[in-house]
Scaffold this motif. Structure first.
Motif, PDB file in Angstrom:
ATOM      1  N   GLU A  77       3.467 -10.939   7.225  1.00  0.00           N
ATOM      2  CA  GLU A  77       2.836 -11.689   6.130  1.00  0.00           C
ATOM      3  C   GLU A  77       2.070 -10.791   5.165  1.00  0.00           C
ATOM      4  O   GLU A  77       1.540 -11.259   4.170  1.00  0.00           O
ATOM      5  N   ARG A  78       2.044  -9.492   5.436  1.00  0.00           N
ATOM      6  CA  ARG A  78       1.393  -8.567   4.493  1.00  0.00           C
ATOM      7  C   ARG A  78       2.354  -8.112   3.392  1.00  0.00           C
ATOM      8  O   ARG A  78       1.999  -7.275   2.568  1.00  0.00           O
ATOM      9  N   PHE A  79       3.590  -8.617   3.433  1.00  0.00           N
ATOM     10  CA  PHE A  79       4.557  -8.263   2.382  1.00  0.00           C
ATOM     11  C   PHE A  79       4.831  -9.490   1.513  1.00  0.00           C
ATOM     12  O   PHE A  79       5.302 -10.513   2.005  1.00  0.00           O
ATOM     13  N   ASN A  80       4.531  -9.375   0.254  1.00  0.00           N
ATOM     14  CA  ASN A  80       4.807 -10.441  -0.728  1.00  0.00           C
ATOM     15  C   ASN A  80       5.656  -9.869  -1.861  1.00  0.00           C
ATOM     16  O   ASN A  80       5.668  -8.666  -2.084  1.00  0.00           O
ATOM     17  N   ALA A  81       6.345 -10.769  -2.564  1.00  0.00           N
ATOM     18  CA  ALA A  81       7.017 -10.367  -3.810  1.00  0.00           C
ATOM     19  C   ALA A  81       6.455 -11.214  -4.952  1.00  0.00           C
ATOM     20  O   ALA A  81       5.874 -12.285  -4.736  1.00  0.00           O
ATOM     21  N   LEU A  82       6.644 -10.696  -6.150  1.00  0.00           N
ATOM     22  CA  LEU A  82       5.993 -11.293  -7.327  1.00  0.00           C
ATOM     23  C   LEU A  82       6.833 -12.400  -7.961  1.00  0.00           C
ATOM     24  O   LEU A  82       7.903 -12.134  -8.497  1.00  0.00           O
ATOM     25  N   VAL A 139      -3.852   3.739   2.357  1.00  0.00           N
ATOM     26  CA  VAL A 139      -3.992   2.757   1.268  1.00  0.00           C
ATOM     27  C   VAL A 139      -4.216   1.346   1.824  1.00  0.00           C
ATOM     28  O   VAL A 139      -3.652   0.953   2.832  1.00  0.00           O
ATOM     29  N   ASN A 140      -5.084   0.605   1.131  1.00  0.00           N
ATOM     30  CA  ASN A 140      -5.411  -0.768   1.516  1.00  0.00           C
ATOM     31  C   ASN A 140      -4.529  -1.782   0.793  1.00  0.00           C
ATOM     32  O   ASN A 140      -4.260  -2.862   1.312  1.00  0.00           O
ATOM     33  N   LEU A 141      -4.144  -1.427  -0.431  1.00  0.00           N
ATOM     34  CA  LEU A 141      -3.270  -2.304  -1.224  1.00  0.00           C
ATOM     35  C   LEU A 141      -2.155  -1.438  -1.802  1.00  0.00           C
ATOM     36  O   LEU A 141      -2.409  -0.284  -2.175  1.00  0.00           O
ATOM     37  N   ALA A 142      -0.958  -1.999  -1.869  1.00  0.00           N
ATOM     38  CA  ALA A 142       0.155  -1.252  -2.479  1.00  0.00           C
ATOM     39  C   ALA A 142       0.906  -2.168  -3.437  1.00  0.00           C
ATOM     40  O   ALA A 142       1.324  -3.264  -3.049  1.00  0.00           O
ATOM     41  N   CYS A 143       1.010  -1.719  -4.675  1.00  0.00           N
ATOM     42  CA  CYS A 143       1.794  -2.440  -5.680  1.00  0.00           C
ATOM     43  C   CYS A 143       3.072  -1.634  -5.894  1.00  0.00           C
ATOM     44  O   CYS A 143       3.030  -0.548  -6.499  1.00  0.00           O
ATOM     45  N   LEU A 144       4.189  -2.128  -5.387  1.00  0.00           N
ATOM     46  CA  LEU A 144       5.443  -1.380  -5.501  1.00  0.00           C
ATOM     47  C   LEU A 144       6.182  -1.875  -6.739  1.00  0.00           C
ATOM     48  O   LEU A 144       6.829  -2.925  -6.728  1.00  0.00           O
ATOM     49  N   VAL A 147      -3.454  -2.986   5.267  1.00  0.00           N
ATOM     50  CA  VAL A 147      -2.665  -2.897   4.023  1.00  0.00           C
ATOM     51  C   VAL A 147      -1.976  -4.218   3.667  1.00  0.00           C
ATOM     52  O   VAL A 147      -1.519  -4.952   4.545  1.00  0.00           O
ATOM     53  N   ARG A 148      -1.998  -4.500   2.354  1.00  0.00           N
ATOM     54  CA  ARG A 148      -1.230  -5.623   1.807  1.00  0.00           C
ATOM     55  C   ARG A 148      -0.316  -5.064   0.724  1.00  0.00           C
ATOM     56  O   ARG A 148      -0.766  -4.253  -0.094  1.00  0.00           O
ATOM     57  N   VAL A 149       0.927  -5.505   0.714  1.00  0.00           N
ATOM     58  CA  VAL A 149       1.954  -4.886  -0.132  1.00  0.00           C
ATOM     59  C   VAL A 149       2.577  -5.952  -1.029  1.00  0.00           C
ATOM     60  O   VAL A 149       3.062  -6.981  -0.536  1.00  0.00           O
ATOM     61  N   LEU A 150       2.562  -5.703  -2.313  1.00  0.00           N
ATOM     62  CA  LEU A 150       3.160  -6.628  -3.281  1.00  0.00           C
ATOM     63  C   LEU A 150       4.290  -5.912  -4.008  1.00  0.00           C
ATOM     64  O   LEU A 150       4.079  -4.862  -4.615  1.00  0.00           O
ATOM     65  N   ILE A 151       5.486  -6.497  -3.959  1.00  0.00           N
ATOM     66  CA  ILE A 151       6.643  -5.867  -4.607  1.00  0.00           C
ATOM     67  C   ILE A 151       6.919  -6.559  -5.940  1.00  0.00           C
ATOM     68  O   ILE A 151       7.175  -7.775  -5.989  1.00  0.00           O
ATOM     69  N   THR A 152       6.865  -5.771  -7.012  1.00  0.00           N
ATOM     70  CA  THR A 152       7.167  -6.255  -8.362  1.00  0.00           C
ATOM     71  C   THR A 152       8.560  -5.787  -8.784  1.00  0.00           C
ATOM     72  O   THR A 152       9.276  -6.482  -9.494  1.00  0.00           O
ATOM     73  N   ALA A 172      -2.419   1.890  -3.920  1.00  0.00           N
ATOM     74  CA  ALA A 172      -1.218   2.657  -4.275  1.00  0.00           C
ATOM     75  C   ALA A 172      -0.422   1.886  -5.322  1.00  0.00           C
ATOM     76  O   ALA A 172      -0.325   0.651  -5.258  1.00  0.00           O
ATOM     77  N   VAL A 173       0.126   2.626  -6.278  1.00  0.00           N
ATOM     78  CA  VAL A 173       1.002   2.011  -7.284  1.00  0.00           C
ATOM     79  C   VAL A 173       2.212   2.928  -7.455  1.00  0.00           C
ATOM     80  O   VAL A 173       2.047   4.137  -7.657  1.00  0.00           O
ATOM     81  N   THR A 174       3.404   2.348  -7.365  1.00  0.00           N
ATOM     82  CA  THR A 174       4.620   3.152  -7.555  1.00  0.00           C
ATOM     83  C   THR A 174       5.225   2.844  -8.932  1.00  0.00           C
ATOM     84  O   THR A 174       4.939   1.809  -9.518  1.00  0.00           O
ATOM     85  N   GLY A 175       6.042   3.758  -9.408  1.00  0.00           N
ATOM     86  CA  GLY A 175       6.585   3.589 -10.768  1.00  0.00           C
ATOM     87  C   GLY A 175       5.490   3.776 -11.791  1.00  0.00           C
ATOM     88  O   GLY A 175       5.499   3.182 -12.872  1.00  0.00           O
ATOM     89  N   ALA A 176       4.542   4.651 -11.449  1.00  0.00           N
ATOM     90  CA  ALA A 176       3.279   4.721 -12.186  1.00  0.00           C
ATOM     91  C   ALA A 176       3.409   5.254 -13.608  1.00  0.00           C
ATOM     92  O   ALA A 176       2.512   5.053 -14.426  1.00  0.00           O
ATOM     93  N   ALA A 177       4.526   5.930 -13.916  1.00  0.00           N
ATOM     94  CA  ALA A 177       4.707   6.407 -15.293  1.00  0.00           C
ATOM     95  C   ALA A 177       5.545   5.430 -16.116  1.00  0.00           C
ATOM     96  O   ALA A 177       5.869   5.706 -17.272  1.00  0.00           O
ATOM     97  N   GLY A 178       5.886   4.291 -15.533  1.00  0.00           N
ATOM     98  CA  GLY A 178       6.752   3.334 -16.234  1.00  0.00           C
ATOM     99  C   GLY A 178       5.974   2.392 -17.145  1.00  0.00           C
ATOM    100  O   GLY A 178       4.755   2.479 -17.275  1.00  0.00           O
ATOM    101  N   GLN A 179       6.751   1.488 -17.750  1.00  0.00           N
ATOM    102  CA  GLN A 179       6.200   0.546 -18.739  1.00  0.00           C
ATOM    103  C   GLN A 179       5.132  -0.378 -18.176  1.00  0.00           C
ATOM    104  O   GLN A 179       4.078  -0.562 -18.776  1.00  0.00           O
TER     105      GLN A 179
END
Ligand code: NAI
Length: 328
Positions: free
Chosen positions: A150-155, A81-86, A124-129, A8-15
């Motif tokens: 521990e499945r929540f990380n930030a960039l 979803v197995n991976l999520a890039c927020l 699921v593993r979640v990475l917040i950008t 999963a990817v959010t903000g998918a229409a962004g830069q």
């Protein structure tokens, strides 16, 4: 052929995503033999633009891209979803106070945390950008009680990569020669890029650079790099942020190099006196899909002060979002 990983990817229409989606679909994130299925979330007014991005993904004919679904409902998009890039977040606009910014992002990351909790796959593993990344990650994590913390990380990998590049340039070396650099704290101007354990071509970095350069050049340059890019480009860093997102997820899934570590913002377990529970950047290694905070490093007085200042900011942000009712 392996079965596809659902990303999963959010903000998918962004830069950032205009670079990120193509890197994921080409295999940069999960490797050349791992098919991926993209699940793309946007707000309703951006769905048309996102359809255009999907047309471009089609036109790349990526062999690893097993499917793309788009939508504006997190409960549907995050299903299985197995991976999520927020990545999608609410930027700070003129006149916006910090509390307003945290509240606006809470309105995004609280329901997204819940939707992940209720619909994502068990692994699921979640990475917040999306910024403020560390506190947005805390909000999402706190609203997903069934997902291990521990499945929540930030960039903070972009800060790490920036620091590696600056140290390599200063010492006339290749980035490949720089090892064991660490970013501590918040992804903000208070972050602390630490070279005291770093080596360049096997030599301790503190023997190659002096304290004056560290304090008056290196630290502010890494801390202010985002602002310098906006000043030069007229837009915030996008391709490098996408690259760092790919680097972080790849290392989290596939593991870090034997002879190095990376910087990841992870829920603090109290290591190095960082208050437990906040999501703060640490030097980490990954093996078998699980990260570990590197233990046993000496922290000198200079580093101590910088780490404490940045983690104090994270504690303040936590208290602010708590008082807004965004976390318990
Ligand atoms: P952008 O403004 O180009 O794109 C953001 C996208 O998110 C927009 O298309 C918007 O419609 C979407 N969005 C907003 N709310 C949403 C929601 N509730 N659900 C799904 N999508 C939503 O921004 P850009 O340049 O792509 O940056 C994204 C974020 O990444 C920003 O918060 C930025 O500050 C942050 N960032 C973080 C970095 C890091 O190192 N952690 C580095 C650079 C940027």
């Amino acid at each position: 052929m392996k079965s596809p990983v659902r990303v999963a990817v959010t903000g998918a229409a962004g830069q950032i995503c205009y670079s990120l989606l193509f890197r994921i679909a080409s295999g940069s994130m999960l490797g050349p033999d791992q098919p991926v299925e993209l699940r793309l979330l946007e707000i309703t007014p951006a769905l048309k633009a996102l359809e255009g991005v999907v047309m471009e993904l089609d036109d790349c004919a990526f062999p690893l891209l097993a499917g793309v679904q788009i939508g504006d409902d997190a409960n549907q998009v995050f299903d299985g979803v197995n991976l999520a890039c927020l990545v999608g977040a609410r930027p700070r606009t003129k006149g916006m106070e910090r509390g307003d910014l945290l509240e606006a992002n809470g309105a995004i990351f609280k329901p997204q945390g819940r939707a992940l909790n209720d619909h994502a796959a068990d692994d699921v593993r979640v990475l917040i950008t999306g910024n403020p990344a560390n506190t947005n990650a805390l909000i999402a994590m706190s609203n997903a009680p069934d997902i291990p913390r521990e499945r929540f990380n930030a960039l903070t990998r972009l800060d790490h990569n920036r620091a590696v590049a600056q140290l390599a340039a200063k010492t006339g070396s290749s980035v490949n020669d720089v090892k064991h650099l660490s970013i501590w704290g918040n992804h903000s101007a208070t972050q602390y890029p630490d070279v005291f354990h770093a080596t360049v071509g096997g030599r301790p970095a503190p023997e190659l650079v002096d304290q004056a350069w560290l304090e008056s050049d290196f630290l502010p340059r890494v801390q202010q790099r985002g602002a310098a890019i906006i000043e030069a480009r007229g837009a915030s860093s996008a391709a490098s942020a996408a690259n760092a997102t790919v680097d972080h997820m790849r290392d989290w899934v596939l593991g870090t190099a034997e002879d190095d570590w990376v910087s990841m913002s992870v829920p603090s377990d109290g290591s190095y006196g960082v208050p437990e529970g906040i999501i703060s950047s640490f030097p980490c290694t990954v093996s078998g899909g699980a990260y570990s905070i590197v233990q046993g490093l000496d922290v000198n007085d200079f580093s101590r002060g910088k780490i404490d200042a940045s983690t104090a900011e994270l504690v303040e942000e936590r208290e602010a979002v708590r008082s807004l009712g965004l976390i318990d």
